[in-house]
Design a protein around this motif. Structure first.
Motif, PDB file in Angstrom:
ATOM      1  N   ASP A 161      43.745 -16.411 -16.854  1.00  0.00           N
ATOM      2  CA  ASP A 161      44.270 -15.392 -15.947  1.00  0.00           C
ATOM      3  C   ASP A 161      43.980 -13.979 -16.438  1.00  0.00           C
ATOM      4  N   LEU A 162      43.477 -13.844 -17.676  1.00  0.00           N
ATOM      5  CA  LEU A 162      43.183 -12.527 -18.246  1.00  0.00           C
ATOM      6  C   LEU A 162      41.728 -12.096 -18.025  1.00  0.00           C
ATOM      7  N   TYR A 211      55.666 -17.178 -17.095  1.00  0.00           N
ATOM      8  CA  TYR A 211      56.235 -15.829 -17.119  1.00  0.00           C
ATOM      9  C   TYR A 211      57.125 -15.630 -18.344  1.00  0.00           C
ATOM     10  N   ALA A 255      45.670 -15.813 -11.790  1.00  0.00           N
ATOM     11  CA  ALA A 255      46.905 -15.055 -11.545  1.00  0.00           C
ATOM     12  C   ALA A 255      46.788 -14.186 -10.302  1.00  0.00           C
ATOM     13  N   SER A 310      53.516 -12.661 -17.714  1.00  0.00           N
ATOM     14  CA  SER A 310      52.547 -12.589 -16.626  1.00  0.00           C
ATOM     15  C   SER A 310      52.891 -13.683 -15.621  1.00  0.00           C
ATOM     16  N   ARG A 370      44.357 -18.658 -21.606  1.00  0.00           N
ATOM     17  CA  ARG A 370      44.707 -17.587 -20.679  1.00  0.00           C
ATOM     18  C   ARG A 370      43.525 -17.110 -19.832  1.00  0.00           C
ATOM     19  N   THR A 374      54.758 -15.324 -21.426  1.00  0.00           N
ATOM     20  CA  THR A 374      53.705 -14.301 -21.480  1.00  0.00           C
ATOM     21  C   THR A 374      54.044 -13.017 -20.750  1.00  0.00           C
TER      22      THR A 374
END
Length: 523
Positions: free
Chosen positions: A59-60, A287, A326, A292, A57, A290
């Motif tokens: 994107d975090l 999506y 993201a 997200s 992840r 998660t």
């Protein structure tokens, strides 16, 4: 489109260079600003594919992308004189955010050149993260255009160029993604899938993983219209693309780096190309797993993972996809939602020709059965034949064939448009217009609860005494479905028509006097 899979014999490794990358990765200064991101199981997708799918992840990260790792590691290595002069970077957006945050953290002035096509969300984020330390310039249509402009400014102002991918310290910073995921697993995975633009993330992850787990396959994934690395590895030398697609803007690079190419040539096992529909389907998968929403480039790796699993017949294999970013423009979600069904082959599109005679519309509905209809467009235009554009939710290509067979069994001519890009992008929105045959037409807008079978139920209740001259429906995922219907009824039958409409039990509104309707659809 079919997805091409490129493999080649890897040349013998350059041990000193590989050892240098390994040392730099272990010493990388990324955690001053970056975080160790989780490696999360994708339970729904794992059950569907029969493998253990894991999402790394990235994107975090604080800038919602892995790019912070390489940018900060490079800038933290600058000496005092270089810091005083300041830096310059070119980026489609994510590297720019990493440079901006690093500049603010380290107190270094930065000029960041971005293409005018960079998503607004990324441009705004660069200014927000960098604050007073960052000057943003927008120029050109791609990363390569921005890079050329940055090179000119670099020479004019004596700035230090912070390359987004072709720099050993940047690559080492990105390689920490691979370092983390090996540490987070009890045993090495069978394959790791990595999105590729200029190749920094792929080169870093591949170099690190192959040093510690040579049996793990490292597979790069590119958008089919921005496949510079795949072409370069296939031909054995760097290829410069004349144009790149901009949907996956974070990986829209015309030419990969010299250093990243050499590292990928030594360590990468294969390259996959995926199309836009597959990317949209992967965005939806992330999506659903998660809650997200990755950007298109952020979902590239998962799109490739799904393709690989489907074509290689794997079972119980551990597969890792890097969710790299993201930074999605909210407005782009409309396109993603539209195309995700096509990416999973869950929506089939057909042009069906039926005779303009009583009973044919009922036979058309019978052929559809209880399938969920995603779209329905029709406008009267021929006294003998009706041409209907219809979308149907399907589970496979076999079901598409079954729908075609059902239409043909009713004697209807049918054209499968599911793979027709013109139909998917444009023609579906252009069915209709004025018609001299639409006499005595009244226009009604209906609302109904969006549930399986709701549209077929509505169609089944339409009275055979009045001709349907216009019909439009598109499933937008809302709680309420909306239908626009043109019904031809002479003036002396209006009272009976009103009684019929009331008997349907659906909220409706008479739009016959709507100005736009009269301008665009009335003859």
């Amino acid at each position: 489109m079919s997805l091409r899979f490129a493999t080649r014999e890897r040349p013998s490794g350059d041990a000193p260079a590989d050892l240098d990358l390994l040392r730099r990765t272990l010493a990388a200064r990324v955690y001053d600003v970056a975080r160790e991101t989780p490696l999360e199981p994708a339970t729904l997708l794992s059950a569907r594919l029969g493998d253990r799918v894991l999402l790394k992840r990235e994107d975090l990260q604080p800038v919602f992308s892995f790019k912070l790792r390489g940018a900060y590691n490079r800038m933290a290595a600058l000496d005092a004189a270089e810091r005083a002069n300041g830096v310059i970077a070119a980026s489609a957006g994510n590297h720019a955010q990493g440079v901006a945050l690093a500049a603010a953290k380290l107190g270094i002035r930065a000029v960041i050149v971005m293409p005018v096509t960079a998503p607004r969300v990324k441009v705004d984020a660069v200014r927000r993260f960098g604050g007073e330390f960052v000057e943003v310039l927008l120029t050109g249509d791609s990363y390569s255009d921005a890079q050329a402009a940055a090179a000119r400014i670099e020479a004019e102002r004596g700035l230090v160029f912070v390359h987004p991918f072709d720099d050993i310290d940047v690559i080492a910073g990105q390689a920490t993604v691979g370092m983390e995921l090996l540490r987070q697993l009890p045993a090495p995975p069978e394959a790791v899938f990595v999105p590729v633009g200029g190749g920094g993330l792929l080169a870093g992850i591949a170099g690190y993983i192959k040093a510690l787990s040579p049996q793990t396959k490292v597979i790069g994934v590119q958008a089919a219209d921005s496949d510079a690395m795949a072409r370069s590895l296939e031909t054995g030398s760097r290829v410069a693309l004349a144009e790149v697609g901009l949907f996956a803007d974070g990986t829209a690079v015309k030419q990969v780096g010299a250093l990243t190419f050499e590292l990928c040539r030594r360590h990468v096992d294969a390259m996959l190309r995926v199309d836009g529909d597959a990317i949209c389907a992967a965005i939806r998968d992330v999506y659903q797993e998660t809650r997200s929403v990755p950007e298109p480039s952020g979902a590239l790796a998962l799109a490739g993972l799904k393709q690989y699993a489907a074509t290689h017949g794997l079972r119980d294999a551990t597969l890792v996809a890097i969710v790299s970013g993201a930074n999605m423009n909210f407005e782009r979600l409309r396109f993603v939602a539209e195309r995700a069904e096509a990416g999973e082959q869950r929506e089939a599109l057909f042009a069906v020709t039926i005779p303009e005679e009583r009973g044919s519309f009922r036979r058309f509905c019978d052929a559809l059965g209880r399938r969920s209809i995603t779209e329905f467009n029709y406008r009267i235009g021929d006294a003998r034949q009706a041409h209907i554009f219809v979308g149907v939710q399907t589970a496979s290509r076999d079901e598409r064939a079954a729908v075609v067979a059902a239409f043909r069994a009713q004697g209807f001519a049918v054209l499968d448009l599911s793979d027709d890009e013109l139909a998917k992008l444009h023609l579906r929105h252009m069915v209709g217009g004025r018609s001299p045959l639409a006499q005595d037409e009244r226009l009604y807008r209906f609302d109904f609860p969006e549930r399986p079978g709701a549209l077929p139920d509505f169609l089944a209740q339409l009275h055979p005494d009045w001709n349907i001259s216009l019909f439009h429906y598109r499933n937008h995922g809302a709680d309420q479905g909306r239908i626009l219907v043109g019904i031809q009824a002479p003036a002396d039958e209006q009272a009976a028509l009103q009684r019929f409409l009331a008997s349907l039990g659906y909220p409706h509104c008479d739009e016959s006097d709507n100005a736009a309707y009269r301008l665009l659809l009335r003859s």
